[in-house]
Design a protein around this motif. Structure first.
Motif, short mmCIF file in Angstrom:
data_model
loop_
_atom_site.label_atom_id
_atom_site.label_comp_id
_atom_site.label_asym_id
_atom_site.label_seq_id
_atom_site.Cartn_x
_atom_site.Cartn_y
_atom_site.Cartn_z
N ILE A 61 2.79 -44.17 -8.96
CA ILE A 61 4.19 -44.35 -8.58
C ILE A 61 4.39 -45.47 -7.57
O ILE A 61 5.12 -46.43 -7.82
CB ILE A 61 4.80 -43.04 -8.05
CG1 ILE A 61 4.81 -41.98 -9.16
CG2 ILE A 61 6.22 -43.26 -7.52
CD1 ILE A 61 5.24 -40.61 -8.72
N LEU A 62 3.75 -45.35 -6.41
CA LEU A 62 4.06 -46.27 -5.31
C LEU A 62 3.73 -47.73 -5.61
O LEU A 62 4.62 -48.59 -5.53
CB LEU A 62 3.32 -45.83 -4.04
CG LEU A 62 4.00 -44.72 -3.24
CD1 LEU A 62 3.07 -44.19 -2.16
CD2 LEU A 62 5.29 -45.20 -2.64
N ASN A 63 2.48 -48.03 -5.92
CA ASN A 63 2.11 -49.44 -6.10
C ASN A 63 2.79 -50.11 -7.29
O ASN A 63 3.33 -51.21 -7.14
CB ASN A 63 0.59 -49.58 -6.16
CG ASN A 63 -0.07 -49.29 -4.82
OD1 ASN A 63 0.57 -49.33 -3.78
ND2 ASN A 63 -1.34 -48.98 -4.85
N PRO A 64 2.82 -49.48 -8.48
CA PRO A 64 3.53 -50.14 -9.60
C PRO A 64 5.02 -50.34 -9.31
O PRO A 64 5.58 -51.38 -9.62
CB PRO A 64 3.32 -49.18 -10.78
CG PRO A 64 2.13 -48.38 -10.43
CD PRO A 64 2.13 -48.26 -8.94
N SER A 65 5.64 -49.33 -8.68
CA SER A 65 7.07 -49.45 -8.37
C SER A 65 7.33 -50.59 -7.40
O SER A 65 8.28 -51.35 -7.56
CB SER A 65 7.61 -48.14 -7.80
OG SER A 65 7.53 -47.12 -8.76
N LEU A 66 6.48 -50.70 -6.38
CA LEU A 66 6.64 -51.78 -5.39
C LEU A 66 6.59 -53.14 -6.09
O LEU A 66 7.44 -54.01 -5.84
CB LEU A 66 5.54 -51.69 -4.34
CG LEU A 66 5.46 -52.86 -3.36
CD1 LEU A 66 6.60 -52.78 -2.36
CD2 LEU A 66 4.13 -52.86 -2.64
N ILE A 67 5.64 -53.33 -6.96
CA ILE A 67 5.49 -54.61 -7.65
C ILE A 67 6.71 -54.91 -8.52
O ILE A 67 7.27 -56.02 -8.47
CB ILE A 67 4.19 -54.62 -8.48
CG1 ILE A 67 2.98 -54.60 -7.55
CG2 ILE A 67 4.14 -55.83 -9.42
CD1 ILE A 67 1.67 -54.24 -8.23
N ILE A 68 7.15 -53.93 -9.28
CA ILE A 68 8.30 -54.14 -10.18
C ILE A 68 9.57 -54.39 -9.37
O ILE A 68 10.37 -55.27 -9.71
CB ILE A 68 8.45 -52.96 -11.15
CG1 ILE A 68 7.25 -52.94 -12.11
CG2 ILE A 68 9.76 -53.04 -11.93
CD1 ILE A 68 7.12 -51.68 -12.94
N VAL A 69 9.77 -53.64 -8.28
CA VAL A 69 10.94 -53.85 -7.42
C VAL A 69 10.98 -55.28 -6.91
O VAL A 69 12.02 -55.95 -6.95
CB VAL A 69 10.95 -52.83 -6.26
CG1 VAL A 69 11.90 -53.27 -5.14
CG2 VAL A 69 11.32 -51.46 -6.76
#
Length: 147
Positions: A61-69
């Motif tokens: 959740i955290l790392n992929p979401s950060l990158i996409i955001v």
């Protein structure tokens, strides 16, 4: 490129909002995990379970979401010419701060995995307020555009 971004604008905006929600959910969950994790004995079965939970939250959740955001947000900002607007500078500063908070949480989860418990439960509970305050200010900046 502007033509393609313009055609995809609403899709990009939707993706940005969806992944901001995912990222914020992770930012709210992780400090709560830390509070419970710290209560376990180092090396216990429960300690191992919390290490696994925190690792999954980071990786799924955290790392992929950060990158996409970040990627989608910068594309949107470019598309609307936000880089010259004051509200965007303030938002960008807050998102940078949240990204730093994200990094601190990743580092603290690794400390817990090594058996280091350097923060009190109260301090961890207070850190849980950081993303909520930042999110409220960011929403106001984006919707109101006060400057």
């Amino acid at each position: 490129m502007n033509e393609i971004l313009s055609m995809l604008y609403l899709w990009l905006k939707s993706a940005h909002l969806i992944f901001v929600i995912f990222w914020m959910a992770g930012l709210f969950m992780m400090p709560r995990f830390f509070v419970y994790h710290q209560e376990t004995a180092v090396g216990s079965d429960e300690d191992v379970k919390w290490i696994e939970r925190e690792g999954k939250l980071r990786k799924i959740i955290l790392n992929p979401s950060l990158i996409i955001v970040w990627v989608v947000g910068l594309l949107l900002a470019y598309n609307i010419g936000a880089f010259s607007q004051g509200w965007f500078h303030a938002k960008l500063l807050l998102v940078l701060a949240l990204s730093g908070y994200h990094g601190w949480m990743i580092a603290y989860s690794k400390k817990l995995a090594r058996g280091e418990r350097t923060m009190t439960d109260k301090a961890l509970r207070l850190t849980n307020e950081v993303p909520g305050v930042a999110a409220a200010i960011i929403v106001i900046l984006v919707i109101i555009k006060p400057f």
